[in-house]
Each structure stands twice: as C-alpha cells, then as structure tokens.
Design an enzyme around this catalytic site. Structure first.
Site, short mmCIF file in Angstrom:
data_model
loop_
_atom_site.label_atom_id
_atom_site.label_comp_id
_atom_site.label_asym_id
_atom_site.label_seq_id
_atom_site.Cartn_x
_atom_site.Cartn_y
_atom_site.Cartn_z
N ILE A 64 0.82 -1.22 0.00
CA ILE A 64 0.00 0.00 0.00
C ILE A 64 0.86 1.27 0.00
O ILE A 64 0.34 2.37 -0.21
CB ILE A 64 -1.05 0.03 1.14
CG1 ILE A 64 -0.41 0.24 2.52
CG2 ILE A 64 -1.92 -1.22 1.13
CD1 ILE A 64 -1.44 0.57 3.60
N PHE A 95 5.15 0.70 15.70
CA PHE A 95 6.42 0.44 16.38
C PHE A 95 6.13 -0.11 17.77
O PHE A 95 5.13 0.25 18.39
CB PHE A 95 7.24 1.74 16.51
CG PHE A 95 7.88 2.18 15.22
CD1 PHE A 95 9.22 1.88 14.97
CD2 PHE A 95 7.17 2.89 14.28
CE1 PHE A 95 9.82 2.29 13.79
CE2 PHE A 95 7.76 3.32 13.09
CZ PHE A 95 9.10 3.01 12.85
N SER A 140 -8.60 1.84 15.11
CA SER A 140 -8.29 1.33 16.44
C SER A 140 -8.92 2.23 17.49
O SER A 140 -9.05 3.44 17.28
CB SER A 140 -6.77 1.32 16.63
OG SER A 140 -6.45 1.10 17.98
N TYR A 194 1.13 6.16 16.39
CA TYR A 194 0.14 5.20 15.90
C TYR A 194 -1.27 5.76 16.11
O TYR A 194 -2.13 5.70 15.21
CB TYR A 194 0.31 3.87 16.64
CG TYR A 194 -0.68 2.80 16.24
CD1 TYR A 194 -0.51 2.09 15.05
CD2 TYR A 194 -1.76 2.48 17.05
CE1 TYR A 194 -1.42 1.10 14.67
CE2 TYR A 194 -2.67 1.50 16.69
CZ TYR A 194 -2.48 0.81 15.50
OH TYR A 194 -3.38 -0.16 15.13
N THR A 197 -2.13 8.42 13.56
CA THR A 197 -2.39 7.86 12.22
C THR A 197 -3.79 7.25 12.17
O THR A 197 -4.47 7.31 11.14
CB THR A 197 -1.36 6.79 11.80
OG1 THR A 197 -1.50 5.60 12.60
CG2 THR A 197 0.07 7.30 11.91
#
Length: 277
Positions: A64, A95, A140, A194, A197
């Site tokens: 992607i 990470f 998430s 994270y 994002t």
C-alpha cells in the site's frame, strides 16, 4: 473478460487480523476472496495454509506504500471482476513501545503506511466499488484515546462534520512536521504516533462516507471504520485479550452488512456497536 462473480479483498492479510478476516470471508462471503500481502512468498504461504482448511482464497500482491502496486491491483480487479464488492483496508504498522527509533521517524513511517497508504488504496479502489458495496477501514480504539488527548482545538477539527480530505491531509502532515521540530506536545498532539495515524483513518472514513452520500447515494455503499479490539498479533503481542478470530468479528460483520441495510455508515464501530466519535 470480467466475470459477474462478487469479489472481496483484504489488505495486509498474510497474518494476524487480516488473515483471520480472509478465513472468515472465505466461509461466509458468496464470491471470491482476494488475500493481499506486500511479500509474495508470505502471501502464497497464507493461501496454502487456508487451502489445507478447504478454503480457496486468491492471492494478489499489494504494497500500500507503492502507488504502482495499488494501480496493478485495481487493473486486475477491473479485468477479472469489473470492479470490487467488498474492500477491507487492514494493512498497517506500529512500532513497539520499547523501540529506540526517534519519535519523529516513527511518526513519519507510521503515517506513510497507516494513513497515506490507506488513502491511496481508497483513491484507486473506491471508484470501482460496485453498488451495495461495503468498505471497512480497520482503525483502532487507540484513535479515540489519542483524540481525547489532543488539544480542544484539534479535537474540534477532527470531529468536524465539514472537514475536507485536504484539511485532514494538512493536519497529518503538520503532525509529522511538529514531531520533527520536537514541538508536537506543545502543538496539542498526543504522544502516540500510531494513535494519530488512526485518528486520520477514522476521520478519512467519515469524509469518504460523506462523499459517497453526496455522489453515489443511490448505490447504497456502506463505509465504516472499526476497532477489532486488543488482539494477540505480532503487533500487539501475546498479552492481548482477543484471538485474531475474535478480532475479525467486527470487520467481517461490517463487510457483510446485508443488501438494503441503511447503516451503519460513516461510523466508528467496536464490538459491532457504533461508538460516539
């Protein structure tokens, strides 16, 4: 010559939640299921494993982060099926907490795949989603936590019903720049690359759902973001509470919303329930 056979596609599907989603779709979806992975040999291994269970997914390579790879996949879907019925954007990276990589590099690398990669897949594949299609962006609940840790000003922007794709991209790029300058906390950002994002993925889903309402309402396509839960994968580690199979439940539920369903659409869904954003 394209067939009228329905087709579902899952990104980042050679292991973990993506693999479990493919397995479940192979059992429940009336049509072909395409398993994609960045690494061809791992993708073929995953297909072989499912074949031993009596399932028959197809494989197509997809990185992607590579626009050429995304376009090759789009061309394959158009040629073989004349489009796409179900898209599950599951590919993503994180990470480890103990990773020594500097925060600003983690921010840039994670953003490139989780947000910009997912956006690039949507740009190429949303136009070929067929009427009554289903699109699921695996986000998430970390995005919800990260949102609540943002400054009130950023929260207002991310919750806006009128934020545009360009404005969202600007904010995601600003996070990377602020991280590089070491001022991200001062600028109101949370300390989770994270998480930011995945705020991006959830807000992007809301924007695309709105666009579908404006441009293709009569096609009754449903697009949502979801949280699979805390799942035992290479990413989350062995202490997580859910199996990959349990993690696949909500994404598969959204992928298989019945024809004629009015919703959910443009929502953030966890444990098959809509969560307020």
């Amino acid at each position: 010559m394209s067939s009228d056979r329905p087709v579902a596609l899952v990104t980042g599907a050679n292991k973990g939640i993506g693999f479990a989603i493919v397995r479940d779709l192979c059992r429940k979806f009336l049509g072909d299921v395409v398993l994609t992975a960045r690494d061809e040999s791992r993708g073929h291994e995953a297909v072989k494993q499912l074949q031993t269970e009596g399932l028959s997914p197809r494989f197509h390579q997809l990185d992607i982060d590579n626009p050429q790879s995304i376009r090759a996949l789009r061309d394959f879907l158009l040629q073989e099926y004349g489009g796409l019925n179900v898209l599950v954007n599951n590919a993503g990276i994180a990470f480890k907490v103990v990773d020594p990589t500097p925060f600003h590099i983690q921010a840039e690398v994670t953003m490139k795949t989780n947000f910009f990669g997912t956006q690039d897949v949507c740009k190429e594949l949303l136009p070929i989603i067929k009427p009554q299609g289903r699109v699921v962006n695996v986000s998430s609940s970390v995005s919800l936590r990260a949102l609540k840790s943002c400054s009130p000003e950023l929260q207002q922007k991310f919750r806006s019903e009128t934020i545009t794709e360009e404005e969202l991209v600007g904010l995601m790029n600003k996070f990377i720049e602020d991280a590089k300058k070491g001022v991200h906390a001062k600028e109101g950002w949370p300390n989770s690359a994270y998480g930011v994002t995945k705020i991006g993925v959830t807000v992007l889903s809301r924007i695309y759902a709105r666009k579908l309402n404006e441009e293709r309402r009569e096609d009754k396509i449903l697009l949502n973001a979801c949280c699979p839960g805390w799942v035992r994968t290479d990413m989350a580690g062995p202490k997580a509470t859910k199996s990959p199979e349990e993690g696949a439940e909500t994404p598969v539920y959204l992928a298989l919303l019945p024809p004629g369903a009015e919703g959910p659409h443009g929502q953030f869904v966890q444990d098959k329930k809509v969560e307020p954003w």
